[in-house]
Motif scaffolding. Structure first.
Motif, PDB file in Angstrom:
ATOM      1  N   PHE A 172      29.497  63.682  10.183  1.00 42.08           N
ATOM      2  CA  PHE A 172      28.386  64.094   9.491  1.00 42.08           C
ATOM      3  C   PHE A 172      26.975  63.484  10.222  1.00 42.08           C
ATOM      4  O   PHE A 172      26.053  64.249  10.197  1.00 42.08           O
ATOM      5  N   SER A 173      27.333  62.422  10.546  1.00 41.91           N
ATOM      6  CA  SER A 173      26.029  61.701  11.178  1.00 41.91           C
ATOM      7  C   SER A 173      25.767  62.243  12.431  1.00 41.91           C
ATOM      8  O   SER A 173      24.617  62.497  13.201  1.00 41.91           O
ATOM      9  N   ALA A 174      26.813  62.572  13.445  1.00 35.67           N
ATOM     10  CA  ALA A 174      26.719  63.016  14.744  1.00 35.67           C
ATOM     11  C   ALA A 174      26.220  64.390  14.565  1.00 35.67           C
ATOM     12  O   ALA A 174      25.384  64.842  15.470  1.00 35.67           O
ATOM     13  N   ALA A 175      26.609  65.314  13.681  1.00 42.83           N
ATOM     14  CA  ALA A 175      26.305  66.600  13.429  1.00 42.83           C
ATOM     15  C   ALA A 175      24.923  66.851  13.162  1.00 42.83           C
ATOM     16  O   ALA A 175      24.088  67.264  13.755  1.00 42.83           O
ATOM     17  N   THR A 176      24.189  65.485  12.327  1.00 46.78           N
ATOM     18  CA  THR A 176      22.994  65.718  11.984  1.00 46.78           C
ATOM     19  C   THR A 176      22.065  65.376  13.247  1.00 46.78           C
ATOM     20  O   THR A 176      21.109  66.103  13.447  1.00 46.78           O
ATOM     21  N   GLY A 177      22.539  64.281  13.959  1.00 53.26           N
ATOM     22  CA  GLY A 177      21.662  64.103  15.254  1.00 53.26           C
ATOM     23  C   GLY A 177      21.664  65.135  16.194  1.00 53.26           C
ATOM     24  O   GLY A 177      20.761  65.869  16.900  1.00 53.26           O
ATOM     25  N   MET A 178      22.718  66.089  16.292  1.00 53.07           N
ATOM     26  CA  MET A 178      22.827  67.172  17.140  1.00 53.07           C
ATOM     27  C   MET A 178      22.000  68.079  16.945  1.00 53.07           C
ATOM     28  O   MET A 178      21.138  69.212  17.330  1.00 53.07           O
ATOM     29  N   LEU A 179      22.204  68.270  15.589  1.00 54.23           N
ATOM     30  CA  LEU A 179      21.318  69.632  14.941  1.00 54.23           C
ATOM     31  C   LEU A 179      19.661  69.253  15.083  1.00 54.23           C
ATOM     32  O   LEU A 179      19.087  70.261  15.328  1.00 54.23           O
ATOM     33  N   VAL A 180      19.543  68.111  14.924  1.00 53.24           N
ATOM     34  CA  VAL A 180      17.914  68.029  15.233  1.00 53.24           C
ATOM     35  C   VAL A 180      17.461  68.039  16.484  1.00 53.24           C
ATOM     36  O   VAL A 180      16.514  68.860  16.708  1.00 53.24           O
ATOM     37  N   ILE A 181      18.165  67.718  17.385  1.00 52.43           N
ATOM     38  CA  ILE A 181      18.036  68.015  18.768  1.00 52.43           C
ATOM     39  C   ILE A 181      17.988  69.609  19.152  1.00 52.43           C
ATOM     40  O   ILE A 181      17.229  70.143  19.586  1.00 52.43           O
ATOM     41  N   MET A 182      18.842  70.181  18.542  1.00 54.68           N
ATOM     42  CA  MET A 182      19.249  71.552  18.986  1.00 54.68           C
ATOM     43  C   MET A 182      17.938  72.322  18.189  1.00 54.68           C
ATOM     44  O   MET A 182      17.410  73.310  18.830  1.00 54.68           O
ATOM     45  N   ASN A 183      17.689  71.965  16.991  1.00 60.61           N
ATOM     46  CA  ASN A 183      16.594  72.574  16.209  1.00 60.61           C
ATOM     47  C   ASN A 183      15.559  72.271  16.891  1.00 60.61           C
ATOM     48  O   ASN A 183      14.278  73.242  16.875  1.00 60.61           O
ATOM     49  N   LYS A 184      15.037  71.338  17.647  1.00 60.12           N
ATOM     50  CA  LYS A 184      13.918  70.875  18.250  1.00 60.12           C
ATOM     51  C   LYS A 184      13.595  71.791  19.486  1.00 60.12           C
ATOM     52  O   LYS A 184      12.494  72.419  19.602  1.00 60.12           O
TER      53      LYS A 184
END
Length: 446
Positions: A172-184
């Motif tokens: 879940f932590s890895a998905a959160t970081g990747m989502l932040v970058i992708m949404n940016k």
């Protein structure tokens, strides 16, 4: 015997070119004498250096000894210098040839940019697909582990509970970081930007080819104008991500601008919103007062209908994209916290982690699978297209000298084609807009 030898010697020396005289002596001996013709002496006199006034072959001269003397001078031929005269209206001109060479160099650079934007657009489209699938798989796997953690806690398997809880939290932590970058960075919007840039650079490439084909003498103004267009396109659609990326979540929705700005033409157009009767003549360079009124009415339709509608849709899409971009990482973060507290107090933490993970996967699919960022960029590009058309009409009408404008009939046809209409339909649209009977948009293309 002696007489035979004497007679043979006489026959031997007798020839048609020699004269032989015989003298008979009293002792009956024959004396023969041969007289040969005198060979004339040939004298060669050195030729004098001819002057520029002498002929190539001089008249023959008779010398003192009776022989004819010829003097043949060798005349030195100097080639005339070759001069190239450059006329003002001639085909060959140093400045025009340099401008042509510069335009060909710009054409090569534009073709290279077409290839670059096309390749990078495909790459960023792949980013969107790969990141979407990867993040969804990670999120769903973590949610499944959170559910298994709850089952393991109920069964009393302590070792399995710790392993599942740790794995779910990390995922879940890895998905959160990747989502932040992708949404940016919004990969779907980046891909749409590169597609638009490819289309616009191809359009500029065709304009350059037409210019070089039809105009025999390009000028420095043409080179400057094309260079400004290339610079404006580079600024509107940058290739790098760090430092120069277009802001994906601006405070207000603004149309895309990929052309050189014309200054204060818009304000001048608002001040001069009436036909210029002092410079307008009927059917001069294809322009008439009726055509000017028609173009001004088309501008008003574009502003009140098309541009306003796409600005509204773009603002709505931007708000939805902002909401989804915040919701995805927020849900995965909540799921990570919930999975960390599984097994400490009660079973609610595992349920929260599983539910938040499922919702995060759904939101992520809506945002990036639905390519909301691409839709926002499409609206931004469409609004920019109508703004460019408005400015093009305004800047043309602001030109007081009608002869310096583009031909009126040609300009009217281009505007009609850009709006997906025929010339008669464009005139009918302007007529109905003046009667306040307009219930449709100016463009029929999009």
């Amino acid at each position: 015997m002696a007489s035979l030898l004497q007679s043979s010697s006489v026959l031997l020396f007798s020839s048609p070119c020699s004269s032989i005289s015989y003298n008979y002596c009293s002792s009956n001996r024959i004396n023969a004498s041969i007289s040969l013709p005198k060979v004339p002496k040939i004298r060669f006199s050195p030729s004098k250096k001819p002057s520029r006034d002498h002929h190539l072959v001089e008249e023959p001269k008779i010398g003192d000894d009776g022989f004819t003397k010829y003097s043949i001078p060798i005349k030195k031929v100097v080639p005339a210098p070759i001069t190239i005269s450059v006329q003002e209206e001639g085909i060959f001109n140093v400045d025009s040839s340099m401008a042509t060479a510069q335009l060909y160099a710009i054409l090569e650079a534009v073709a290279d940019r077409v290839e670059m934007h096309n390749n990078i657009g495909e790459q960023r489209d792949n980013w969107n697909t790969l990141l979407l699938n990867s993040i969804n798989m990670i999120t769903l796997t973590a949610a499944t582990m959170a559910g298994l953690t709850l089952a393991a806690g109920t069964a009393g398997a302590g070792g399995s509970l710790l392993a599942l809880k740790l794995s779910s939290t990390l995922l879940f932590s890895a998905a959160t970081g990747m989502l932040v970058i992708m949404n940016k960075i919004q990969p779907s919007q980046l891909a749409e930007e590169q597609r638009n840039a490819t289309k616009l650079f191809k359009q500029l490439q065709r304009e350059l080819q037409t210019l070089l084909t039809l105009r025999r003498r390009p000028s420095e103004d043409d080179v400057k104008e094309v260079t400004e267009k290339v610079s404006a396109l580079d600024k509107a659609y940058p290739l790098p991500l760090l430092g120069k990326m277009i802001e994906k979540f601006p405070k207000t929705f603004e149309p895309a601008v990929w052309w050189p700005e014309k200054g204060n033409d818009h304000h001048q157009f608002q001040r001069n919103n009436k036909p210029q009767h002092h410079t307008m003549k009927r059917n001069r360079n294809g322009w008439s007062e009726e055509l000017e009124i028609e173009m001004r009415q088309i501008v008003e339709v574009l502003k009140s209908k098309d541009t306003e509608d796409y600005a509204r849709l773009g603002s709505l899409g931007l708000k939805i994209n902002k909401t989804l971009a915040i919701s995805g990482p927020l849900l995965t973060g909540i799921a990570a916290v919930g999975s960390a507290f599984v097994g400490t107090n009660s079973s609610w933490a595992a349920a929260v982690a599983a539910a938040a993970g499922a919702l995060a996967a759904t939101v992520n699919t809506l945002e990036h699978g639905g390519q909301v960022g691409m839709v926002v960029e499409m609206y931004r590009n469409c609004a920019g297209f109508f703004k460019l058309l408005e400015e093009s009409i305004e800047s043309t009408l602001n030109e007081s000298d009608v002869e310096k404008r583009e031909n009126g009939e040609m300009f009217e046809m281009k505007v009609a084609l850009q709006l997906g209409r025929s010339v008669s339909e464009l005139r009918d649209l302007a007529k109905r807009s003046s009667l306040s009977e307009l219930d449709e948009f100016a463009s029929k293309l999009f």
